[in-house]
Write an enzyme that holds these catalytic residues in place. Sequence first.
Site, PDB file in Angstrom:
ATOM      1  N   GLU A 269       6.395   6.103  -9.235  1.00  0.00           N
ATOM      2  CA  GLU A 269       4.988   5.711  -9.093  1.00  0.00           C
ATOM      3  C   GLU A 269       4.276   6.651  -8.130  1.00  0.00           C
ATOM      4  OE1 GLU A 269       4.237   1.541  -8.320  1.00  0.00           O
ATOM      5  OE2 GLU A 269       6.137   0.972  -9.217  1.00  0.00           O
TER       6      GLU A 269
ATOM      7  N   SER B  21       4.076   3.453 -15.356  1.00  0.00           N
ATOM      8  CA  SER B  21       2.989   3.971 -16.193  1.00  0.00           C
ATOM      9  C   SER B  21       1.695   3.997 -15.391  1.00  0.00           C
ATOM     10  CB  SER B  21       2.738   3.063 -17.408  1.00  0.00           C
ATOM     11  OG  SER B  21       3.923   2.822 -18.141  1.00  0.00           O
TER      12      SER B  21
ATOM     13  N   GLY C 130       0.781  -1.237   0.000  1.00  0.00           N
ATOM     14  CA  GLY C 130       0.000   0.000   0.000  1.00  0.00           C
ATOM     15  C   GLY C 130       0.811   1.285   0.000  1.00  0.00           C
ATOM     16  N   SER C 131       2.031   1.254  -0.538  1.00  0.00           N
ATOM     17  CA  SER C 131       2.792   2.508  -0.568  1.00  0.00           C
ATOM     18  C   SER C 131       2.201   3.485  -1.587  1.00  0.00           C
ATOM     19  CB  SER C 131       4.275   2.251  -0.839  1.00  0.00           C
ATOM     20  OG  SER C 131       4.485   1.820  -2.153  1.00  0.00           O
TER      21      SER C 131
ATOM     22  N   LEU D 222      -5.011  -6.991 -20.205  1.00  0.00           N
ATOM     23  CA  LEU D 222      -4.104  -6.785 -19.079  1.00  0.00           C
ATOM     24  C   LEU D 222      -3.012  -5.764 -19.402  1.00  0.00           C
ATOM     25  CD1 LEU D 222      -3.184  -7.662 -16.238  1.00  0.00           C
ATOM     26  CD2 LEU D 222      -1.700  -9.330 -17.365  1.00  0.00           C
ATOM     27  N   ASP D 223      -2.955  -4.712 -18.579  1.00  0.00           N
ATOM     28  CA  ASP D 223      -1.913  -3.681 -18.664  1.00  0.00           C
ATOM     29  C   ASP D 223      -1.811  -3.063 -20.063  1.00  0.00           C
ATOM     30  OD1 ASP D 223      -1.245  -4.187 -16.000  1.00  0.00           O
ATOM     31  OD2 ASP D 223       0.213  -5.715 -16.539  1.00  0.00           O
TER      32      ASP D 223
ATOM     33  N   ASN E  48      -4.839   2.298 -13.259  1.00  0.00           N
ATOM     34  CA  ASN E  48      -3.901   1.351 -12.657  1.00  0.00           C
ATOM     35  C   ASN E  48      -2.491   1.922 -12.732  1.00  0.00           C
ATOM     36  OD1 ASN E  48      -2.930  -1.244 -11.676  1.00  0.00           O
ATOM     37  ND2 ASN E  48      -2.253  -1.673 -13.765  1.00  0.00           N
TER      38      ASN E  48
ATOM     39  N   THR F 137      -8.624  -1.492 -19.153  1.00  0.00           N
ATOM     40  CA  THR F 137      -9.554  -2.168 -20.047  1.00  0.00           C
ATOM     41  C   THR F 137      -9.465  -3.660 -19.708  1.00  0.00           C
ATOM     42  OG1 THR F 137      -7.881  -2.581 -21.738  1.00  0.00           O
ATOM     43  CG2 THR F 137      -9.093  -0.488 -21.891  1.00  0.00           C
TER      44      THR F 137
ATOM     45  N   ILE G 294      -6.523  -9.838 -11.961  1.00  0.00           N
ATOM     46  CA  ILE G 294      -6.975  -9.385 -13.272  1.00  0.00           C
ATOM     47  C   ILE G 294      -8.483  -9.204 -13.211  1.00  0.00           C
ATOM     48  CG2 ILE G 294      -7.175 -10.042 -15.686  1.00  0.00           C
ATOM     49  CD1 ILE G 294      -4.571 -11.704 -15.267  1.00  0.00           C
ATOM     50  N   LEU G 295      -8.962  -8.070 -13.683  1.00  0.00           N
ATOM     51  CA  LEU G 295     -10.393  -7.789 -13.645  1.00  0.00           C
ATOM     52  C   LEU G 295     -11.005  -8.004 -15.027  1.00  0.00           C
ATOM     53  CD1 LEU G 295     -10.210  -4.598 -11.433  1.00  0.00           C
ATOM     54  CD2 LEU G 295     -11.139  -6.833 -10.765  1.00  0.00           C
TER      55      LEU G 295
ATOM     56  N   ARG H 167     -13.402 -16.527 -11.541  1.00  0.00           N
ATOM     57  CA  ARG H 167     -13.065 -15.105 -11.583  1.00  0.00           C
ATOM     58  C   ARG H 167     -14.306 -14.251 -11.823  1.00  0.00           C
ATOM     59  NH1 ARG H 167      -8.764 -13.753 -15.806  1.00  0.00           N
ATOM     60  NH2 ARG H 167      -7.446 -14.839 -14.342  1.00  0.00           N
TER      61      ARG H 167
ATOM     62  N   HIS I 144       1.381   0.752 -13.051  1.00  0.00           N
ATOM     63  CA  HIS I 144       2.130  -0.439 -13.450  1.00  0.00           C
ATOM     64  C   HIS I 144       3.620  -0.118 -13.473  1.00  0.00           C
ATOM     65  CE1 HIS I 144       2.820  -4.326 -15.293  1.00  0.00           C
ATOM     66  NE2 HIS I 144       3.671  -3.723 -16.116  1.00  0.00           N
TER      67      HIS I 144
END
Length: 220
Positions: free
Chosen positions: A175, A137, A13-14, A145-146, A108, A142, A93-94, A66, A110
């Site tokens: 980040e 990034s 959680g940084s 993934l990434d 997100n 979407t 992964i959503l 999932r 990354h």
Amino acid sequence: MTIAIVVLISGRGSNLQSIIDAVGRGELPARIAAVISNEADALGLHRAQQAGIETRVLSHAGFADRNDYDLALRDLVSEFNPDLIVLAGFMRILGAQFVGRFEGRIMNIHPSLLPKYRGLNTHERALADGASNHGASVHFVTTNLDAGPIIVQSKVPIYADDSPEILAERVLQEEHRILPQAIRWFAEGRLSARDGRVLLDGETRPEQSLTSHRRHGIPN
Ligand code: GRF
């Protein structure tokens, strides 16, 4: 106007902390409505509680597939009526059930210069390739993934004696800078995604919105 954000995490959680701190300094016209983790022992949950933010745990362990998890997460997130959902080290992964509901409102962070090194172990892979630079990034999410449209990136050098840990730390500092920046643009109503492209202040962002902290800076 203040927007409501839900932050999804899985661990340390940084990045969440960088958002909490930016809100605390009055830099983001936003409030964190909730922090949700799929891991009960995520350190980030303590960070949220310390800041007086509501927390929830939705473990993926009890779900058959999932899709079911995505539906449950979608319902839980919806309870907080977020304007924006931030994936800050959320290691799942959503799928379409989730992403479809919040299209254009999920971002997100990354740890690579996308489209390079999608997925895991980005620092190890950059070092193994002998790359001379690496970075981070922020992108809209979407179902690929990434691979969603990139909002902002920051580049760091790779040095000959870097270990994955040292490189990860260098990237992490970036980040913590670009994620609150992207959230601020969104909260100020300056940022949106349309037809797979990112608009900032009405202008289309280049496909790779690469900035380097020291040399070029990032628009305020
Ligand atoms: C970060 O490097 C993030 O980019 C990646 O996972 C890490 C999470 O770190 N997806 P933290 O939990 O924000 O400290």
